[in-house]
Design an enzyme around this catalytic site. Structure first.
Site, PDB file in Angstrom:
ATOM      1  N   GLY A  21     -37.084 -19.320  12.394  1.00 39.54           N
ATOM      2  CA  GLY A  21     -36.145 -19.098  11.299  1.00 39.54           C
ATOM      3  C   GLY A  21     -35.856 -20.349  10.485  1.00 39.54           C
ATOM      4  O   GLY A  21     -34.787 -20.454   9.868  1.00 39.54           O
ATOM      5  N   SER A  22     -36.821 -21.291  10.428  1.00 44.28           N
ATOM      6  CA  SER A  22     -36.533 -22.502   9.654  1.00 44.28           C
ATOM      7  C   SER A  22     -36.497 -22.197   8.148  1.00 44.28           C
ATOM      8  O   SER A  22     -35.705 -22.789   7.410  1.00 44.28           O
ATOM      9  CB  SER A  22     -37.533 -23.624   9.966  1.00 44.28           C
ATOM     10  OG  SER A  22     -38.807 -23.312   9.477  1.00 44.28           O
ATOM     11  N   LEU A 102     -45.781  -4.336   7.571  1.00 46.44           N
ATOM     12  CA  LEU A 102     -44.886  -3.253   7.144  1.00 46.44           C
ATOM     13  C   LEU A 102     -45.709  -2.026   6.732  1.00 46.44           C
ATOM     14  O   LEU A 102     -46.771  -2.169   6.111  1.00 46.44           O
ATOM     15  CB  LEU A 102     -44.023  -3.733   5.972  1.00 46.44           C
ATOM     16  CG  LEU A 102     -43.085  -4.906   6.318  1.00 46.44           C
ATOM     17  CD1 LEU A 102     -42.504  -5.521   5.044  1.00 46.44           C
ATOM     18  CD2 LEU A 102     -41.972  -4.458   7.261  1.00 46.44           C
ATOM     19  N   HIS A 118     -46.177 -17.417   2.808  1.00 46.01           N
ATOM     20  CA  HIS A 118     -47.348 -17.528   3.678  1.00 46.01           C
ATOM     21  C   HIS A 118     -47.845 -18.972   3.678  1.00 46.01           C
ATOM     22  O   HIS A 118     -47.945 -19.587   2.617  1.00 46.01           O
ATOM     23  CB  HIS A 118     -48.453 -16.575   3.191  1.00 46.01           C
ATOM     24  CG  HIS A 118     -49.639 -16.584   4.090  1.00 46.01           C
ATOM     25  ND1 HIS A 118     -49.629 -15.955   5.327  1.00 46.01           N
ATOM     26  CD2 HIS A 118     -50.848 -17.184   3.988  1.00 46.01           C
ATOM     27  CE1 HIS A 118     -50.787 -16.162   5.923  1.00 46.01           C
ATOM     28  NE2 HIS A 118     -51.546 -16.899   5.131  1.00 46.01           N
ATOM     29  N   GLU A 151     -48.850  -3.014   0.268  1.00 44.73           N
ATOM     30  CA  GLU A 151     -49.218  -2.366   1.529  1.00 44.73           C
ATOM     31  C   GLU A 151     -50.188  -3.187   2.381  1.00 44.73           C
ATOM     32  O   GLU A 151     -50.345  -2.921   3.561  1.00 44.73           O
ATOM     33  CB  GLU A 151     -49.840  -0.979   1.264  1.00 44.73           C
ATOM     34  CG  GLU A 151     -48.828   0.114   0.960  1.00 44.73           C
ATOM     35  CD  GLU A 151     -48.305   0.119  -0.470  1.00 44.73           C
ATOM     36  OE1 GLU A 151     -48.715  -0.761  -1.283  1.00 44.73           O
ATOM     37  OE2 GLU A 151     -47.473   0.989  -0.781  1.00 44.73           O
TER      38      GLU A 151
HETATM   39  C1  GAR Z   1     -43.775 -19.870   8.182  1.00 44.96           C
HETATM   40  O1  GAR Z   1     -44.664 -20.951   8.132  1.00 44.96           O
HETATM   41  C2  GAR Z   1     -44.299 -18.713   7.344  1.00 44.96           C
HETATM   42  O2  GAR Z   1     -45.003 -19.145   6.201  1.00 44.96           O
HETATM   43  C3  GAR Z   1     -45.209 -18.015   8.331  1.00 44.96           C
HETATM   44  O3  GAR Z   1     -44.477 -18.035   9.531  1.00 44.96           O
HETATM   45  C4  GAR Z   1     -43.734 -19.269   9.588  1.00 44.96           C
HETATM   46  C5  GAR Z   1     -42.329 -18.956  10.056  1.00 44.96           C
HETATM   47  O4  GAR Z   1     -41.630 -20.137  10.340  1.00 44.96           O
HETATM   48  N1  GAR Z   1     -45.556 -16.688   7.900  1.00 44.96           N
HETATM   49  C6  GAR Z   1     -46.764 -16.127   8.065  1.00 44.96           C
HETATM   50  O5  GAR Z   1     -47.672 -16.673   8.673  1.00 44.96           O
HETATM   51  C7  GAR Z   1     -46.932 -14.769   7.447  1.00 44.96           C
HETATM   52  N2  GAR Z   1     -48.278 -14.320   7.558  1.00 44.96           N
HETATM   53  P1  GAR Z   1     -40.049 -20.147  10.432  1.00 44.96           P
HETATM   54  O6  GAR Z   1     -39.660 -19.036  11.416  1.00 44.96           O
HETATM   55  O7  GAR Z   1     -39.711 -21.496  10.989  1.00 44.96           O
HETATM   56  O8  GAR Z   1     -39.507 -19.923   9.056  1.00 44.96           O
END
Ligand code: GAR
Length: 199
Positions: A21-22, A102, A118, A151
């Site tokens: 959750g950063s 989703l 992403h 989608e």
């Molecule tokens: C982030 O780097 C985000 O871009 C990635 O998950 C991480 C979550 O980090 N998302 C994906 O890879 C989506 N395909 P966080 O929980 O520290 O925000």
């Protein structure tokens, strides 16, 4: 801006996470520092043990954990999530490391109001291991993408991208640290533009 919103009212966001959750944290601090005019009305996770949920609760934000049961269609968990987001009257759904794909049913419920971040320059390196995949491909440059969600996985209209160079000797950890630092600035700034400016 949503047509139903009064001028000056801050749009409500439901943030969806699966882990640390950063990015959620960066978004919430941007709202509190006045850099992002929006309210976090709910944080949702598919993992009850996600560290980000605890962080959100300590900030006084309402949270919801909806585990996806094995062998049960994703729509079941999603219908609980859709109901909770609608009950909080969130205008936007902000995916911040939410690692479940989703279904069309969910996309339909919030069409053109779901945003994702992403850790790569899409369409390169979609999927759950984008940072590792960019290193394995010996790319010189990777980055961060913010996009509307459709989608398909890690797919939809791109609204912002920022490059991050891959340096000689980079490990997954060192590259991830620079990518996350970029994400934490780019995501709140892009949400502010999306919610309040014409794209
Ligand atoms: C982030 O780097 C985000 O871009 C990635 O998950 C991480 C979550 O980090 N998302 C994906 O890879 C989506 N395909 P966080 O929980 O520290 O925000």
């Amino acid at each position: 801006m949503n047509a139903d919103m009064n001028a000056g009212e801050k749009p409500g966001m439901a943030i969806m996470i699966s882990g640390t959750g950063s990015n959620m944290d960066a978004i919430i601090s941007a709202t509190r520092r006045g850099l992002l005019a929006a309210r976090t009305v709910l944080v949702v996770s598919d993992r009850p043990d996600a560290p980000g949920l605890k962080k959100a609760r300590t900030k006084g934000i309402k949270t919801l954990a909806v585990p996806y049961e094995k062998g049960v269609p994703r729509e079941k968990a999603e219908s609980a999530i859709i109901g909770a987001i609608k009950a909080e009257r969130a205008e936007w759904v902000v995916l911040a490391g939410f690692m479940k794909l989703l279904t069309p049913n969910f996309i339909q419920a919030f069409r053109n109001r779901i945003v994702n971040i992403h850790p790569a320059l899409l369409p390169s390196f979609p999927g759950a291991h984008a940072i590792r995949d960019a290193l394995a491909a010996r790319a010189d440059i990777t980055g961060v993408t913010v996009h509307m969600v459709d989608e398909l996985m890690d797919h939809g209209t791109i609204i912002a991208q920022e490059e991050v160079a891959i340096l000689p000797g980079d490990t997954e950890e060192s590259l991830a640290a620079r990518i996350h630092a970029t994400e934490h600035k780019l995501y709140p700034r892009t949400l502010q533009q999306l919610f309040h400016e014409d794209f």
